[in-house]
Design a protein around this motif. Structure first.
Motif, PDB file in Angstrom:
ATOM      1  N   UNK A   1      39.801  36.675  41.528  1.00  0.00           N
ATOM      2  CA  UNK A   1      39.611  37.942  40.817  1.00  0.00           C
ATOM      3  C   UNK A   1      40.916  38.408  40.181  1.00  0.00           C
ATOM      4  N   UNK A   2      42.044  38.180  40.866  1.00  0.00           N
ATOM      5  CA  UNK A   2      43.333  38.575  40.307  1.00  0.00           C
ATOM      6  C   UNK A   2      43.640  37.784  39.032  1.00  0.00           C
ATOM      7  N   UNK A   3      43.309  36.489  39.043  1.00  0.00           N
ATOM      8  CA  UNK A   3      43.555  35.690  37.848  1.00  0.00           C
ATOM      9  C   UNK A   3      42.688  36.143  36.669  1.00  0.00           C
ATOM     10  N   UNK A   4      41.434  36.483  36.938  1.00  0.00           N
ATOM     11  CA  UNK A   4      40.555  36.971  35.874  1.00  0.00           C
ATOM     12  C   UNK A   4      41.089  38.286  35.313  1.00  0.00           C
ATOM     13  N   UNK A   5      41.647  39.111  36.191  1.00  0.00           N
ATOM     14  CA  UNK A   5      42.233  40.366  35.737  1.00  0.00           C
ATOM     15  C   UNK A   5      43.438  40.115  34.842  1.00  0.00           C
ATOM     16  N   UNK A   6      44.252  39.109  35.183  1.00  0.00           N
ATOM     17  CA  UNK A   6      45.416  38.771  34.338  1.00  0.00           C
ATOM     18  C   UNK A   6      44.953  38.330  32.945  1.00  0.00           C
TER      19      UNK A   6
ATOM     20  N   UNK B   1      35.806  32.302  28.578  1.00  0.00           N
ATOM     21  CA  UNK B   1      34.653  32.717  29.398  1.00  0.00           C
ATOM     22  C   UNK B   1      34.843  34.112  29.972  1.00  0.00           C
ATOM     23  N   UNK B   2      36.012  34.346  30.604  1.00  0.00           N
ATOM     24  CA  UNK B   2      36.197  35.639  31.284  1.00  0.00           C
ATOM     25  C   UNK B   2      36.487  36.774  30.288  1.00  0.00           C
ATOM     26  N   UNK B   3      37.046  36.423  29.132  1.00  0.00           N
ATOM     27  CA  UNK B   3      37.208  37.442  28.073  1.00  0.00           C
ATOM     28  C   UNK B   3      35.847  37.911  27.583  1.00  0.00           C
ATOM     29  N   UNK B   4      34.952  36.943  27.368  1.00  0.00           N
ATOM     30  CA  UNK B   4      33.612  37.290  26.888  1.00  0.00           C
ATOM     31  C   UNK B   4      32.840  38.093  27.930  1.00  0.00           C
TER      32      UNK B   4
ATOM     33  N   UNK C   1      32.097  44.586  31.352  1.00  0.00           N
ATOM     34  CA  UNK C   1      33.183  45.349  31.954  1.00  0.00           C
ATOM     35  C   UNK C   1      33.672  44.721  33.253  1.00  0.00           C
ATOM     36  N   UNK C   2      34.096  45.553  34.196  1.00  0.00           N
ATOM     37  CA  UNK C   2      34.630  45.034  35.457  1.00  0.00           C
ATOM     38  C   UNK C   2      33.603  44.224  36.235  1.00  0.00           C
ATOM     39  N   UNK C   3      32.334  44.578  36.131  1.00  0.00           N
ATOM     40  CA  UNK C   3      31.301  43.812  36.834  1.00  0.00           C
ATOM     41  C   UNK C   3      31.234  42.377  36.337  1.00  0.00           C
ATOM     42  N   UNK C   4      31.647  42.154  35.101  1.00  0.00           N
ATOM     43  CA  UNK C   4      31.611  40.804  34.562  1.00  0.00           C
ATOM     44  C   UNK C   4      32.630  39.875  35.178  1.00  0.00           C
ATOM     45  N   UNK C   5      33.635  40.440  35.857  1.00  0.00           N
ATOM     46  CA  UNK C   5      34.661  39.596  36.483  1.00  0.00           C
ATOM     47  C   UNK C   5      34.232  39.062  37.848  1.00  0.00           C
ATOM     48  N   UNK C   6      33.132  39.559  38.382  1.00  0.00           N
ATOM     49  CA  UNK C   6      32.647  39.091  39.683  1.00  0.00           C
ATOM     50  C   UNK C   6      31.763  37.860  39.499  1.00  0.00           C
ATOM     51  N   UNK C   7      31.657  37.066  40.541  1.00  0.00           N
ATOM     52  CA  UNK C   7      30.820  35.865  40.490  1.00  0.00           C
ATOM     53  C   UNK C   7      29.352  36.254  40.404  1.00  0.00           C
ATOM     54  N   UNK C   8      28.612  35.500  39.616  1.00  0.00           N
ATOM     55  CA  UNK C   8      27.184  35.708  39.537  1.00  0.00           C
ATOM     56  C   UNK C   8      26.503  35.076  40.748  1.00  0.00           C
ATOM     57  N   UNK C   9      25.305  35.508  41.097  1.00  0.00           N
ATOM     58  CA  UNK C   9      24.590  34.894  42.226  1.00  0.00           C
ATOM     59  C   UNK C   9      24.450  33.398  42.033  1.00  0.00           C
ATOM     60  N   UNK C  10      24.702  32.671  43.090  1.00  0.00           N
ATOM     61  CA  UNK C  10      24.636  31.217  43.032  1.00  0.00           C
ATOM     62  C   UNK C  10      23.175  30.748  42.993  1.00  0.00           C
ATOM     63  N   UNK C  11      22.888  29.718  42.224  1.00  0.00           N
ATOM     64  CA  UNK C  11      21.520  29.176  42.238  1.00  0.00           C
ATOM     65  C   UNK C  11      21.275  28.408  43.528  1.00  0.00           C
ATOM     66  N   UNK C  12      20.037  28.279  43.908  1.00  0.00           N
ATOM     67  CA  UNK C  12      19.697  27.529  45.111  1.00  0.00           C
ATOM     68  C   UNK C  12      18.491  28.123  45.797  1.00  0.00           C
TER      69      UNK C  12
END
Length: 339
Positions: free
Chosen positions: A10-15, A42-45, A51-62
């Motif tokens: 998350x810190x790297x995505x913030x950078x 990817x993370x810019x888009x 917004x900030x919610x976009x920096x979190x991981x999406x639910x994993x498939x399975x």
């Protein structure tokens, strides 16, 4: 980004977002942060879209979870509060049969919560009425020894058996460990009196066939000869009867530079020489083969001489308060156990 507890991903995505906000191009951000341009893109888009919610991981498939939190709780409660009918502790198979889950599921739950029913440890709390005073006395010698004095941890390793195997030992081979017969032949016993110098790790040892106050007095005389005359001698030892006989007390009165510090009853772990005895047992005695007491004593003397060529002190780190706090925690657990 600056918070210490933030996950590194998350810190790297913030950078990435902050670098882009400063007007740097995708390639420039990729170069500055040493990551792939597609990662920056990817993370810019995703930040622009969500917004900030976009920096979190999406639910994993399975496949959705089949084991619910209630199922996990049921396994943990049974593990901690119940026992199987035909055993003293649970196994993954018996727990799986009792709960209707698979053995691998039970194993994963136990690993996640650090439960190991197959393991057990022993302990014994000292009932010495002077336990606190003795702990502070002994630990004080370890952590803050007096000046112009030598602190020695003294004890006897009695009944050391000279054991010979009933059949020859088969040596180790590639893919095959050393093998020895399970039975043995006793050839006699000896007793090792040892004094571990806390500061340097050197050990003064003496072997005797018997374990009485007479032999202990001889060992004290040996210590008196080997320790320089200008030093006071503080001995840490247990409450064995041979250490307190009238003859020993008379000897101590004639040698006032010797000061005895007794560990609490049932607290041999306070005596550092026990740690040295463990080294001797593990590295020399446990797998040793001796056809006579004389051979056993030769091996012990040789091991002792080799140790003193390159002595290694055992450094005590726990303070008396830390020890007493841990003992208090044990007492609290016992008092709350309902037994």
């Amino acid at each position: 980004m600056r918070r210490r507890t933030t996950a590194q991903a998350l810190a790297q995505r913030s950078r990435i977002v902050l670098e882009c906000a400063d007007g740097h191009s995708i390639m420039e951000v990729s170069r500055r942060l040493r990551i792939a341009p597609d990662t920056v893109r990817t993370w810019r888009r995703r930040f622009l879209e969500n917004g900030l919610d976009g920096l979190c991981d999406e639910p994993r498939p399975g496949v959705p979870r089949k084991i619910t939190d209630a199922d996990v709780e049921r396994v943990i409660v049974r593990t901690l509060e119940e026992r199987p009918k035909n055993a003293t502790h649970w196994s993954t198979r018996s727990m799986a049969a009792a709960t209707g889950m698979s053995q691998s599921t039970v194993s994963r739950i136990w690993r996640a919560f650090a439960l190991a029913p197959h393991r057990s440890q022993t302990f014994k709390l000292s009932t010495d009425p002077l336990f606190i005073d003795k702990v502070r006395d002994v630990v004080g010698l370890y952590l803050d020894p007096p000046e112009k004095a030598l602190v020695l941890c003294v004890d006897e390793k009695s009944q050391i058996q000279a054991l010979d195997r009933s059949q020859p030992v088969l040596p180790m081979m590639p893919g095959v460990p050393e093998r020895r017969s399970h039975d043995y032949v006793r050839a006699g016993t000896t007793t090792l009196f040892a004094a571990l110098e806390v500061a340097t790790g050197k050990v003064i040892g003496s072997l005797h066939r018997r374990h009485r106050a007479i032999e202990f007095k001889k060992f004290l005389t040996k210590l008196d000869k080997e320790v320089p005359a200008g030093l006071q001698v503080h001995l840490i030892l247990d409450n064995y009867a041979t250490h307190k006989t009238p003859d020993i007390k008379k000897w101590l009165l004639a040698h006032p530079r010797f000061h005895l510090h007794f560990t609490p009853t049932s607290a041999s772990w306070l005596n550092l020489v026990e740690r040295w005895f463990a080294e001797l047992t593990q590295k020399k005695l446990k797998r040793g083969v001796h056809r006579s007491v004389q051979a056993l004593e030769r091996d012990i003397r040789a091991w002792l001489a080799d140790w003193n060529d390159q002595p290694r002190p055992f450094v005590w780190t726990k303070t008396a308060d830390e020890i007493l706090d841990k003992v208090a925690a044990y007492c609290h657990r016992i008092s709350d156990s309902g037994h």
